[in-house]
Design an enzyme around this catalytic site. Structure first.
Site, PDB file in Angstrom:
ATOM      1  CD  GLU A  91     -59.267-114.801 -24.274  1.00 10.77           C
ATOM      2  OE1 GLU A  91     -60.042-114.084 -23.609  1.00 10.77           O
ATOM      3  OE2 GLU A  91     -58.036-114.710 -24.226  1.00 10.77           O
ATOM      4  CB  CYS A 104     -69.003-112.008 -24.211  1.00 14.18           C
ATOM      5  SG  CYS A 104     -67.906-110.745 -24.903  1.00 14.18           S
ATOM      6  CB  CYS A 111     -58.123-106.535 -31.801  1.00 11.95           C
ATOM      7  SG  CYS A 111     -59.127-105.073 -32.183  1.00 11.95           S
ATOM      8  CB  CYS A 115     -57.798-100.074 -27.574  1.00 10.97           C
ATOM      9  SG  CYS A 115     -59.148 -99.673 -28.714  1.00 10.97           S
ATOM     10  CB  CYS A 118     -57.440-103.663 -25.488  1.00 13.22           C
ATOM     11  SG  CYS A 118     -58.401-105.140 -25.893  1.00 13.22           S
ATOM     12  N   GLY A 160     -61.272-108.784 -31.191  1.00  7.71           N
ATOM     13  CA  GLY A 160     -61.436-108.297 -32.551  1.00  7.71           C
ATOM     14  C   GLY A 160     -62.383-107.122 -32.662  1.00  7.71           C
ATOM     15  CD  GLU A 161     -64.450-102.630 -34.813  1.00  2.00           C
ATOM     16  OE1 GLU A 161     -65.625-102.625 -35.221  1.00  2.00           O
ATOM     17  OE2 GLU A 161     -64.094-102.128 -33.727  1.00  2.00           O
ATOM     18  CB  SER A 192     -68.838-104.037 -28.956  1.00  3.55           C
ATOM     19  OG  SER A 192     -67.905-103.069 -28.521  1.00  3.55           O
ATOM     20  CG  LEU A 216     -66.653 -92.109 -26.594  1.00  2.00           C
ATOM     21  CD1 LEU A 216     -66.672 -91.841 -28.093  1.00  2.00           C
ATOM     22  CD2 LEU A 216     -67.789 -91.362 -25.895  1.00  2.00           C
ATOM     23  CG  HIS A 217     -62.549 -96.762 -24.623  1.00  2.00           C
ATOM     24  ND1 HIS A 217     -63.427 -97.416 -23.778  1.00  2.00           N
ATOM     25  CD2 HIS A 217     -62.286 -97.633 -25.646  1.00  2.00           C
ATOM     26  CE1 HIS A 217     -63.670 -98.628 -24.243  1.00  2.00           C
ATOM     27  NE2 HIS A 217     -63.014 -98.790 -25.379  1.00  2.00           N
ATOM     28  CG  ASN A 291     -60.539-107.197 -15.490  1.00  2.00           C
ATOM     29  OD1 ASN A 291     -60.117-107.254 -14.347  1.00  2.00           O
ATOM     30  ND2 ASN A 291     -61.199-108.188 -16.062  1.00  2.00           N
ATOM     31  CB  CYS A 334     -61.902-109.708 -24.934  1.00  3.14           C
ATOM     32  SG  CYS A 334     -61.700-107.938 -25.117  1.00  3.14           S
TER      33      CYS A 334
END
Length: 358
Positions: A91, A104, A111, A115, A118, A160-161, A192, A216-217, A291, A334
């Site tokens: 995407e 983006c 990924c 997380c 996500c 992805g990371e 990111s 961070l989160h 989201n 994402c």
């Protein structure tokens, strides 16, 4: 199988040209057609001899993905789902607001960071994208703009990371920022990462001016271990030290992304802990109201909870903002569109479903 033009270096394309008796400058012409004139096929390259265009079309492809879906939200956000040669999908998003045109992009199929909130990582990581596949996302989105319009900002915050595919990402970004590419300013690029300390330090040592955003989160090791499982291996202290090292090496302020989850990491005590963690650092916090993802239990916090969190963090002297939500109607976060369409159509070729995931 045809070779991917965007995966070839300038030297490789020049060698191909001269090896077939064509002048070396033809390689530069081909690249200019793609980056400057938005050509998506060799047939459009009108100042190349017809025979050369035919040779190129026989052995090369300008774009190696195909657009599987193109969604446009009422706010003007474009989202592309691109199907790669192996059937995997990725995407990318184009966001337009005032005089800003931001893309983006993704760096991996899926990924591996895990997380918990996500959509991108629900099936794990399947593979890294090639340099060409990364470049192609930017060009496809750029080509959606009117001819006299241009991109202003690039964020590597998709699937992805980013730093897990650093060796392919940096050549793509360097090419986009070169005069032979889109002549993007490095300071208009944001990378990111969930926080991979060794890779963050490696990025700093490259002496680029790319902006770094750390996902961070959570403000404490215990909560971050719960929300960002990779933290149990790398540690919050190591992430913060690597972020400090990036700032000292590059002079670029680090942004800390913080997805707000209702009643989980949006409490006043979480805001106090985040303010204490970042107080005294040259840093900025980007608060992102969650989201929602179908099948996951996490909720978006109320507007008042977001405002309260922002007040507490800024009260500790930390720069903070709340990200404006765009593209919710088209699953612009994402991984969401890819996941929904996979659920409708069944798994991708070669994809392995995770046990227990919806």
């Amino acid at each position: 199988m045809k070779r991917a033009l965007l995966d070839a270096t300038a030297e490789e394309l020049t060698a191909w040209m001269t090896g077939r008796g064509h002048p070396s400058y033809r390689a530069r012409q081909v690249v200019r057609w793609v980056f400057d004139h938005r050509a998506e096929s060799f047939d459009r390259m009108s100042d190349l001899p017809r025979g050369l265009r035919s040779e190129l079309d026989t052995e090369w492809t300008v774009f190696e993905t195909e657009i599987a879906h193109h969604h446009v939200s009422p706010d003007g956000t474009d989202k592309l789902l691109l199907r790669c040669r192996d059937g995997k999908t990725i995407e990318c998003v184009l966001m337009a607001e005032a005089d800003r045109r931001t893309v983006c992009i993704s760096t991996q199929v899926g990924c591996g960071m895990g997380c918990v909130f996500c959509a991108s990582g629900l099936k794990g990581v399947e593979r890294n994208l090639s340099t060409g596949e990364i470049l192609e996302q930017v060009l496809r989105l750029r080509n959606l703009l009117p001819p006299d319009d241009r991109l202003t900002n690039l964020v590597v915050m998709g699937m992805g990371e980013s730093l897990a595919n650093l060796d392919r990402l940096i050549p793509a970004l360097d090419r986009l920022c070169s005069p032979e590419g889109l002549n993007f300013g490095q300071r208009r690029v944001t990378i990111s990462t969930v926080g991979l300390p060794e890779k963050m330090r490696k990025l700093a040592e490259l002496d680029r001016q790319y902006h770094l955003a750390v996902s961070l989160h959570a403000p404490t090791p215990r909560l971050r271990d719960e929300l960002v499982p990779i933290n149990a291996k790398v540690g919050l202290d190591a992430v913060m030290q690597a972020a400090d090292a990036y700032f000292h090496r590059t002079g670029r302020q680090v942004t800390f992304e913080y997805v707000l989850l209702a009643d989980l990491n949006d409490r006043p005590e979480d805001a106090e802990a985040l303010g204490a963690l970042l107080s005294g650092r040259k840093a900025h916090v980007n608060l992102i109201p969650y989201n929602p993802v179908a099948g996951l239990p996490y909720r978006r916090p109320s507007a008042e909870a977001v405002r309260r969190f922002e007040r507490i963090v800024s009260g500790r002297g930390v720069s903070v903002s709340v990200r404006k939500t765009k593209g919710r109607e088209i699953d612009a976060a994402c991984g969401q569109l890819r996941r929904r369409l996979q659920a409708d159509a069944g798994p991708e070729p070669g994809a392995v479903a995770l046990i227990g995931q919806p």
